[in-house]
Structures are given as structure tokens and as C-alpha cells.
Design a protein around this motif. Structure first.
Motif, mmCIF file in Angstrom:
data_model
loop_
_atom_site.group_PDB
_atom_site.id
_atom_site.type_symbol
_atom_site.label_atom_id
_atom_site.label_comp_id
_atom_site.label_asym_id
_atom_site.label_seq_id
_atom_site.Cartn_x
_atom_site.Cartn_y
_atom_site.Cartn_z
ATOM 1 N N LYS A 46 -1.786 -2.127 9.976
ATOM 2 C CA LYS A 46 -2.286 -1.197 9.117
ATOM 3 C C LYS A 46 -1.287 0.120 9.188
ATOM 4 O O LYS A 46 -0.894 0.633 10.454
ATOM 5 N N HIS A 51 -2.956 0.699 4.381
ATOM 6 C CA HIS A 51 -2.434 -0.518 3.792
ATOM 7 C C HIS A 51 -1.902 -1.233 4.632
ATOM 8 O O HIS A 51 -1.331 -0.649 5.716
ATOM 9 N N GLU A 91 -0.901 -6.257 1.150
ATOM 10 C CA GLU A 91 -2.078 -6.437 0.636
ATOM 11 C C GLU A 91 -2.420 -5.910 -0.620
ATOM 12 O O GLU A 91 -2.551 -6.617 -1.667
ATOM 13 N N HIS A 92 -2.051 -4.294 -0.873
ATOM 14 C CA HIS A 92 -2.212 -3.750 -2.228
ATOM 15 C C HIS A 92 -1.456 -4.399 -3.180
ATOM 16 O O HIS A 92 -1.687 -3.960 -4.544
ATOM 17 N N GLU A 93 -0.254 -4.651 -2.866
ATOM 18 C CA GLU A 93 0.626 -5.228 -3.628
ATOM 19 C C GLU A 93 1.024 -6.624 -3.615
ATOM 20 O O GLU A 93 2.075 -7.248 -3.966
ATOM 21 N N ASP A 96 -4.316 -8.695 -2.987
ATOM 22 C CA ASP A 96 -5.113 -8.036 -3.904
ATOM 23 C C ASP A 96 -4.979 -8.488 -5.155
ATOM 24 O O ASP A 96 -5.886 -8.963 -6.275
ATOM 25 N N LYS A 100 -6.732 -10.844 -8.294
ATOM 26 C CA LYS A 100 -6.888 -10.619 -9.598
ATOM 27 C C LYS A 100 -6.632 -11.663 -10.773
ATOM 28 O O LYS A 100 -7.234 -12.043 -11.584
ATOM 29 N N GLY A 281 -0.260 0.391 -6.620
ATOM 30 C CA GLY A 281 -0.954 -1.006 -6.544
ATOM 31 C C GLY A 281 -1.774 -1.284 -8.097
ATOM 32 O O GLY A 281 -1.290 -0.737 -9.063
ATOM 33 N N LYS A 283 -4.668 0.142 -8.939
ATOM 34 C CA LYS A 283 -5.587 1.145 -9.442
ATOM 35 C C LYS A 283 -4.741 2.384 -9.043
ATOM 36 O O LYS A 283 -4.561 2.950 -8.020
#
Length: 312
Positions: A46, A51, A91-93, A96, A100, A281, A283
Motif C-alpha cells: 500500500k 492505493h 488496484e484502482h487502475e 477495480d 467494472k 481511476g 471516480k
């Protein structure tokens, strides 16, 4: 009570199996092109912003995210996380985003690509592109395994991962990997989120440029990887997203790439936020607008997320 425990364990096991993702090496361990022996140890941890990030990648992989069987539509997207060619925002790019796409019936593959390093590669400038080309080749050649349409395989990238995805989109006709079956390395569609595009002095992202090309890049390579100069009429359709106030990667990267696409009559669409900065990312914290909604509409318009009609 015993029956309750049995069904609870059964549920937990089935949920674990549903959530588990298959991780596939891109190459055989002894056949990674352009690779040198190294003592680097891969790390996933992390970051200070919360992230998950991955560094020191020497063994590239694809992580497979399958949609529910009743939603699967045969379209696939290979996702390239960003990180300035220094780390991967896994993760966020990455994961996650894959989840979606699964909601839309799209099969997603998160690419863990090698990060350019003279310690691990003979030629660091082509290492990431080799992995992107191999990912396209691998997914296309194994399309029937996941019941995919071989002409509905796209690539997506964030920030420096956007540079990698765009590189694959404009340089597909030059193979940097063995390709004995002459498999097409051209992605069928491209999605770029706040991408690094140019390496010129005016708008280029200096950190990504230095990591990929070094402190004193060869002028020919500088032009080759300034992707706004490499668009042709054969470039696949592109969706672009950027925030106008992005100080990390200037919005001119997206605007100049869109201008080159327009000039070459390549289908494209673009969504620009007024604010949002860089690296958010899925959001944008400054807006209620879900930019992925526009990606979905764009894909729908190209018949990429309609219900499957072909049989396997």
C-alpha cells in the motif's frame, strides 16, 4: 446447527472460488524476451495514498477477470495500470476497473508488465511494449478458451499505462516479440485515461520519458514514442478521458492525440472534466459524472457490448 455450518462453509467456498482470479504468466520462465538475470524482488504494497502498488516487475502476467456466464458477450479488454513506468497502480487502475467491465459482460485482463530497467532488460525502451504485444497475441490466440470474439479485443491504459496502450495501438505493425503464427497485434479498440502521449519538451511527462528512454534519449526513439506523431489511418478507434486541470500529465497530451486521430479520420470520442487532477481511476472526486458511463455508451455504439450472437 451442523447443517447451518455445512451450508455456511459451502457458501464461503463457492464465494472464494467465484472471487478467485486466474493469474497467467505471459511467457515461459526461461523464454522472456529481452530479459536479463536480476536480483530484483517484486513487491506489492500500500502506498501513502492507500492505493495498492506493484514494483520491480520481472515476471509479467495476465490476471483474468471473467464476467458472469449469462452476461458474457465475447468482448475483452487488456488493462494497463499507470505508475510513470516506475510502479503499477495495480488496484484502482487495474483490478477495480476489471470488475467494472465484468458488470457489462466484458472479460478483462489486468496486465502486469515489466517496468523498464537496464538491470532487468537488454533494451528497456521496448520491454513494456513487448509485454503489451504479447498480451494481445496471447488473448487473441486463446480466444476460444474464454469464448471471446477474436476481433473484439481491446486495450486500455491509465497515465503511463495509457502511453503503453497507445504505443500498442500505433506500433502494432512492428512486432517486438516472436510471432510465428503471424497473429494480428492490432487492438480492436483503445481506451485511454489521462494518458501520457507525448515525450516532447512542451507537454511531455518527463518522469515517464526518463524511465523509458533515459536521461538523454535518442532523437529517433523520442519521436517513435511521441505517439501524436505516429497515428495513421490504420490506428484503431480510441476513447479518451482527461481532466483539464491535470498538472501531472497535461491535458494537451489527450488533445494533440485527438487532433492526430481526427486528421487521420480515425474514429474517436473524448470526455474532458473541468477538474479532477491526475490519477483518480474510476471516480473523479470533484465530479458526479461517471466517465465510464460514456465508455459504455461508446462501446455499445460499436457493438462491443451487445449480447453474444455467435456460437463456440
Amino acid at each position: 446447527m451442523k447443517k447451518f455450518l455445512f451450508f455456511t462453509l459451502l457458501y464461503m467456498l463457492s464465494k472464494h472460488q467465484a472471487d478467485a482470479q486466474e493469474i497467467i504468466p505471459l511467457y515461459a520462465a526461461d523464454a522472456i524476451p529481452n530479459s536479463k538475470p536480476s536480483t530484483l524482488v517484486e513487491k506489492t504494497e500500500k502506498a501513502g495514498n492507500g492505493h495498492m502498488i506493484t514494483s520491480n516487475v520481472t515476471q509479467p502476467t495476465l490476471t483474468v477477470y471473467l464476467p458472469p456466464a449469462d452476461k458474457a458477450n465475447g468482448t475483452a479488454v487488456i488493462i494497463c495500470p499507470g505508475g510513470g513506468y516506475f510502479i503499477l497502480a495495480a488496484e484502482h487502475e487495474g483490478s477495480d476497473v476489471a470488475k467494472k467491465f465484468n458488470e457489462w459482460g466484458v472479460t478483462a485482463f489486468v496486465l502486469k508488465y515489466r517496468l523498464p530497467s537496464a538491470e532487468t532488460m537488454g533494451d528497456p525502451t521496448i520491454g513494456p511494449l513487448q509485454d503489451a504485444q504479447r498480451a494481445i497475441q496471447f488473448v487473441r490466440e486463446k480466444a476460444k478458451l474464454w469464448q471471446l470474439e477474436s476481433r473484439q479485443i481491446g486495450i486500455m491504459g491509465f497515465s503511463a499505462g495509457g502511453h503503453l496502450a497507445a504505443s500498442a495501438a500505433v506500433h502494432f505493425d512492428q512486432s517486438f516479440i516472436p510471432n510465428p503464427l503471424k497473429t494480428s497485434l492490432r487492438p480492436d479498440f483503445v481506451i485511454l485515461a489521462y494518458p501520457v502521449i507525448s515525450f516532447n519538451d512542451e507537454i511531455g511527462h518527463k518522469g515517464s520519458r526518463e524511465k523509458l528512454l533515459g536521461k538523454e534519449p535518442d532523437p529517433a526513439k523520442l519521436k517513435y514514442f511521441s505517439l501524436e506523431t505516429q497515428v495513421t489511418k490504420k490506428t484503431p478507434p480510441v476513447f479518451l478521458m482527461h481532466a483539464k486541470d491535470d498538472k501531472g500529465v497535461k491535458v494537451d497530451n489527450t488533445l494533440q492525440f485527438a487532433e492526430a486521430l481526427e486528421k487521420n479520420k480515425v474514429k474517436h470520442d473524448i470526455y474532458l472534466y473541468e477538474k479532477g487532477g491526475h490519477g483518480f481511476g474510476l471516480k473523479n472526486p470533484t465530479s458526479d459524472v461517471d466517465w465510464m458511463k460514456y465508455v459504455k455508451e461508446w462501446m455499445f455504439g460499436m457493438d462491443l457490448i451487445l449480447k453474444r450472437t455467435s456460437k463456440f
